[in-house]
Write a protein that holds these residues in place. Structure first.
Motif, short mmCIF file in Angstrom:
data_model
loop_
_atom_site.label_atom_id
_atom_site.label_comp_id
_atom_site.label_asym_id
_atom_site.label_seq_id
_atom_site.Cartn_x
_atom_site.Cartn_y
_atom_site.Cartn_z
N LYS A 272 -0.11 -11.11 28.37
CA LYS A 272 -0.59 -11.96 27.28
C LYS A 272 -1.97 -11.52 26.81
CE LYS A 272 2.09 -16.15 28.11
NZ LYS A 272 2.05 -17.60 28.34
N LEU A 273 -2.82 -11.08 27.74
CA LEU A 273 -4.14 -10.58 27.34
C LEU A 273 -3.99 -9.32 26.48
CD1 LEU A 273 -7.20 -10.65 27.42
CD2 LEU A 273 -7.12 -9.36 29.57
N THR A 274 -3.03 -8.45 26.86
CA THR A 274 -2.78 -7.23 26.06
C THR A 274 -2.29 -7.61 24.67
OG1 THR A 274 -2.18 -6.05 28.08
CG2 THR A 274 -1.52 -5.06 25.99
N GLY A 275 -1.35 -8.55 24.61
CA GLY A 275 -0.84 -9.00 23.30
C GLY A 275 -1.93 -9.67 22.49
N PHE A 276 -2.78 -10.48 23.18
CA PHE A 276 -3.87 -11.16 22.51
C PHE A 276 -4.83 -10.15 21.88
CE2 PHE A 276 -7.80 -13.46 21.98
CZ PHE A 276 -7.40 -14.75 21.64
N LEU A 277 -5.16 -9.09 22.64
CA LEU A 277 -6.05 -8.04 22.13
C LEU A 277 -5.43 -7.31 20.93
CD1 LEU A 277 -7.51 -6.59 25.44
CD2 LEU A 277 -8.71 -7.94 23.72
N SER A 278 -4.10 -7.15 20.95
CA SER A 278 -3.42 -6.53 19.82
C SER A 278 -3.59 -7.38 18.57
CB SER A 278 -1.94 -6.33 20.11
OG SER A 278 -1.75 -5.43 21.18
N TYR A 279 -3.43 -8.70 18.76
CA TYR A 279 -3.62 -9.60 17.61
C TYR A 279 -5.07 -9.62 17.15
CZ TYR A 279 1.13 -11.38 18.00
OH TYR A 279 2.48 -11.49 18.00
N VAL A 280 -5.99 -9.51 18.11
CA VAL A 280 -7.40 -9.46 17.76
C VAL A 280 -7.70 -8.25 16.89
CG1 VAL A 280 -9.73 -9.07 18.68
CG2 VAL A 280 -8.23 -10.76 19.74
N LEU A 281 -7.16 -7.09 17.29
CA LEU A 281 -7.36 -5.88 16.50
C LEU A 281 -6.77 -6.03 15.10
CD1 LEU A 281 -6.72 -3.13 19.20
CD2 LEU A 281 -8.91 -3.79 18.21
N GLN A 282 -5.61 -6.69 15.01
CA GLN A 282 -4.99 -6.90 13.71
C GLN A 282 -5.82 -7.87 12.86
OE1 GLN A 282 -0.96 -8.07 14.56
NE2 GLN A 282 -0.24 -5.95 14.66
N ILE A 283 -6.38 -8.91 13.52
CA ILE A 283 -7.23 -9.85 12.79
C ILE A 283 -8.47 -9.13 12.26
CG2 ILE A 283 -8.74 -11.86 13.05
CD1 ILE A 283 -6.66 -12.95 15.07
N LEU A 284 -9.10 -8.36 13.12
CA LEU A 284 -10.29 -7.63 12.70
C LEU A 284 -9.96 -6.59 11.63
CD1 LEU A 284 -12.01 -7.19 16.17
CD2 LEU A 284 -12.62 -8.78 14.36
N ASN A 285 -8.81 -5.96 11.78
CA ASN A 285 -8.37 -4.99 10.77
C ASN A 285 -8.12 -5.68 9.43
OD1 ASN A 285 -7.57 -2.41 9.83
ND2 ASN A 285 -5.42 -2.96 10.11
N SER A 286 -7.53 -6.87 9.48
CA SER A 286 -7.29 -7.63 8.25
C SER A 286 -8.60 -8.05 7.61
CB SER A 286 -6.42 -8.85 8.53
OG SER A 286 -7.10 -9.78 9.35
N LEU A 287 -9.58 -8.39 8.43
CA LEU A 287 -10.90 -8.74 7.89
C LEU A 287 -11.54 -7.54 7.20
CD1 LEU A 287 -12.34 -10.94 10.78
CD2 LEU A 287 -11.67 -11.70 8.50
N MET A 288 -11.33 -6.37 7.77
CA MET A 288 -11.85 -5.16 7.14
C MET A 288 -11.17 -4.92 5.80
SD MET A 288 -14.05 -2.81 7.47
CE MET A 288 -14.46 -1.28 6.67
N MET A 289 -9.86 -5.16 5.77
CA MET A 289 -9.12 -5.02 4.51
C MET A 289 -9.67 -5.99 3.47
SD MET A 289 -5.15 -4.73 5.64
CE MET A 289 -4.55 -3.49 6.79
N ILE A 290 -9.89 -7.23 3.87
CA ILE A 290 -10.37 -8.24 2.93
C ILE A 290 -11.76 -7.87 2.40
CG2 ILE A 290 -11.11 -10.65 2.72
CD1 ILE A 290 -8.88 -11.33 4.74
N SER A 291 -12.62 -7.38 3.29
CA SER A 291 -13.96 -6.98 2.85
C SER A 291 -13.87 -5.81 1.87
CB SER A 291 -14.82 -6.61 4.06
OG SER A 291 -14.35 -5.45 4.70
N ASN A 292 -12.93 -4.86 2.12
CA ASN A 292 -12.75 -3.74 1.19
C ASN A 292 -12.23 -4.22 -0.17
OD1 ASN A 292 -13.66 -1.75 2.93
ND2 ASN A 292 -11.64 -1.37 3.81
N VAL A 293 -11.37 -5.26 -0.11
CA VAL A 293 -10.86 -5.84 -1.37
C VAL A 293 -12.01 -6.42 -2.17
CG1 VAL A 293 -9.51 -7.75 -2.33
CG2 VAL A 293 -8.52 -6.28 -0.57
N PHE A 294 -12.92 -7.11 -1.50
CA PHE A 294 -14.08 -7.66 -2.20
C PHE A 294 -14.93 -6.55 -2.81
CE2 PHE A 294 -13.39 -11.62 0.29
CZ PHE A 294 -13.44 -12.52 -0.76
N MET A 295 -15.04 -5.44 -2.10
CA MET A 295 -15.79 -4.31 -2.64
C MET A 295 -15.12 -3.77 -3.91
SD MET A 295 -18.44 -3.72 -0.76
CE MET A 295 -19.06 -4.26 0.83
N LEU A 296 -13.79 -3.62 -3.83
CA LEU A 296 -13.06 -3.14 -5.00
C LEU A 296 -13.18 -4.11 -6.16
CD1 LEU A 296 -9.75 -1.79 -3.37
CD2 LEU A 296 -11.44 -0.44 -4.60
#
Length: 575
Positions: A272-296
């Motif tokens: 579950k910790l491994t899966g949780f970290l996977s979701y964390v990376l996806q959340i952080l990756n999505s935040l990066m996408m959103i910030s790039n969208v704001f830049m665009l």
């Protein structure tokens, strides 16, 4: 503002919708993979059930392949939607430019219009092409992954309550300063385009005056300014990455610390910790996408505003709805006409002009430099509208005629002769696209253009090069005259259009005009008195006013300005 651009998607809505749906489905299947991985570790590996591991592994591969297929379909549809949107917007803006009057064009520099039609639309096009995926994928992935993370361990998910606001504050501070910087960058690009265009247009003048060094320095200056402004803008933009990485690594360290302690005390399984970290990376990756969208979006909003400035510009010259008037004779009357180029201008360019140009007559207009001769004749085809007074053709105000018909009935050879890339024939057909070979030959004969066309390598099919660089100034003028003749206009205006033609050739041209277009009103602006001395009536202008009107003999006897012109040219001819 973005709603204003939605109509340009009309032909490509289905591609846009399919593209968005594919991104959503891709996210869903990708988010299933961490759950399957957690099950493999906690169930399959823990119980050493190889069959369970294989089944879940196949399910993971299937989800990955489906996500890959959705991504490929999205890429295809997104490309069609983005490129189609750019083409439609570029077409609409170009059509808008064609509706502008000269006064509308004066509100923008040519280089700025080129930038708005190319670079700014490309920015919007790229924002669409590169932004749809993260714009949809980011929020969907973030919300879904956050829900999954909370389901796996609500206590550990509290870390996000600190990480998300911290990243949001950093992004807000960056964007607040970034948008004005993008505006400065696009204006600096306007200046670069202006210098390049001016240099290439006047390259012969530059070389003849040996000013290459000066032009290099001028370009280096605007190029340096563009580099400075764009460097500042992108410097602010790239701050997004270190801010994101700081928050991301701090979040991962906190999760590993608290999650590791939970595993140690038995409050959480390793899977579950491994899966949780996977979701964390996806959340952080999505935040990066959103910030790039704001830049665009920040950059695209700047470009969108510049495009809308052009689209919102109201044409000064418009048709009266339902007007079907046609010019029949070409009888022109100016009655107390005043004109200035800008309503805010303090002085009038033309003042109290009252003239009558009877249909079928030859009217000559002379005057010194700055007498506003060109400004006067440009009012006839409504290249500009009068400020006060009235201007009628055949008894009807010029603004009652449909603009397209009025300008088609007025053949005008401007002071600055312009030819387009292509052959001689293609340029002549601008006057009448359906002209026969006999009509082409007639127009070339009257304008004396046949004298050199017959010597060209391929005659009418000879390529003129960009802007007619392959012919001389006099030849260019004669081709422009032939082009105007093919319209068979009711009113024919020559704005110093034989200045580069010798006196004998000019005389033959004007003599041919009298015979070939006897019913057309012919208005000739000339610097040489010999070109208009046989006109039915001659108008002498001085400082935007009519100084005298009469025949050659009458003016020579009574008007000092006309006398000075005749005597100075006669003396020059004798010398």
């Amino acid at each position: 503002m973005l709603k204003r651009f939605w109509p340009y998607f009309s032909k490509y809505k289905k591609y846009l919708i399919i593209s968005c749906l594919c991104v959503v489905l891709e996210c869903m299947f990708e988010l299933i993979i961490p759950l399957l991985m957690a099950d493999i570790i906690d169930v399959g590996v823990a119980t050493r059930d190889s069959h369970y591991i294989i089944v879940k592994g196949v399910e993971m591969i299937a989800c990955a392949l489906i996500a890959l297929a959705m991504g490929a379909i999205h890429a295809r549809c997104n490309a069609l939607a983005g490129q189609g949107f750019g083409a439609e917007l570029r077409k609409a803006e170009f059509e808008k430019l064609q509706s502008f009057s000269f006064s509308n064009m004066d509100h923008f520099s040519t280089s700025s219009l080129v930038t708005r039609l190319t670079s700014d639309i490309t920015v919007l096009q790229n924002a669409l092409g590169n932004g749809i995926r993260p714009m949809i994928r980011g929020p969907v992935m973030m919300v879904t992954a956050l829900i999954m993370a909370v389901i796996l361990n609500p206590s550990l998910a509290i870390v996000f309550l600190v990480a998300l606001p911290a990243l949001g504050i950093c992004l807000f501070l960056i964007l607040r300063r970034l948008r004005p910087s993008y505006g400065k960058m696009q204006r600096a690009l306007d200046h670069v385009n202006s210098v390049v265009q001016e240099n290439l247009t006047a390259i012969r003048v530059v070389k003849s005056y040996v000013r290459e060094g000066y032009e290099k320095e001028k370009f280096a200056k605007v190029n340096q300014e563009f580099q400075k402004t764009s460097g500042h803008a992108f410097h602010l933009a790239v701050l997004n990455m270190p801010c994101f990485q700081l928050v991301m690594y701090a979040t991962i360290i906190a999760l590993l610390w608290f999650g590791g302690n939970m595993v140690m005390i038995g409050g959480m399984q390793v899977g579950k910790l491994t899966g949780f970290l996977s979701y964390v990376l996806q959340i952080l990756n999505s935040l990066m996408m959103i910030s790039n969208v704001f830049m665009l979006l920040t950059r695209s909003m700047t470009s969108a505003g510049r495009i809308l400035e052009v689209m919102d510009e109201s044409p000064d010259i418009c048709d009266i709805p339902g007007s079907t008037l046609e010019v029949q004779k070409g009888d022109i009357v100016f009655s107390h006409v005043y004109f200035k180029y800008a309503p805010s201008a303090k002085e009038y360019v033309l003042s109290d002009i009252s003239l009558h140009f009877p249909a079928g007559k030859v009217i000559g207009i002379v005057g010194g430099t700055g007498a506003a001769k060109s400004s006067l004749v440009q009012l006839i085809p409504r290249l500009y509208d009068i400020s006060e007074g009235s201007l009628t053709i055949d008894g009807h105000p010029v603004n009652e005629y449909p603009v397209a018909h009025l300008r088609d009935a007025v053949g005008m050879v401007l002071q600055n002769n312009t030819l387009f890339s292509g052959t001689v024939r293609e340029n002549l057909l601008w006057g009448n696209e359906h002209a026969s070979e006999e009509e082409l030959a007639w127009a070339c004969h009257i304008s004396c253009a046949d004298e050199f066309i017959n010597r060209l390598p391929r005659g009418l099919d000879t390529d003129l090069g960009q802007g007619g660089v392959n012919v001389s100034g006099g030849q260019k003028q004669r081709l422009c005259i032939a082009r105007a003749l093919l319209k068979r206009p009711k009113v024919l205006i020559f704005d110093d259009s034989t200045s580069a033609v010798d006196t004998a050739t000019a005389a033959r041209i004007f003599e041919g005009l009298k015979e070939s277009l006897p019913d057309a009103t012919k208005i000739i602006i000339a610097q040489r008195v010999s070109s208009i001395e046989h006109a039915d009536e001659i108008v002498v202008m001085e400082n935007g006013r009519v100084d005298a009107v009469g025949t050659h003999e009458e003016l020579f006897e009574s008007n000092g300005i006309y006398q000075d012109m005749v005597l100075s040219q006669k003396k020059g001819a004798e010398l």
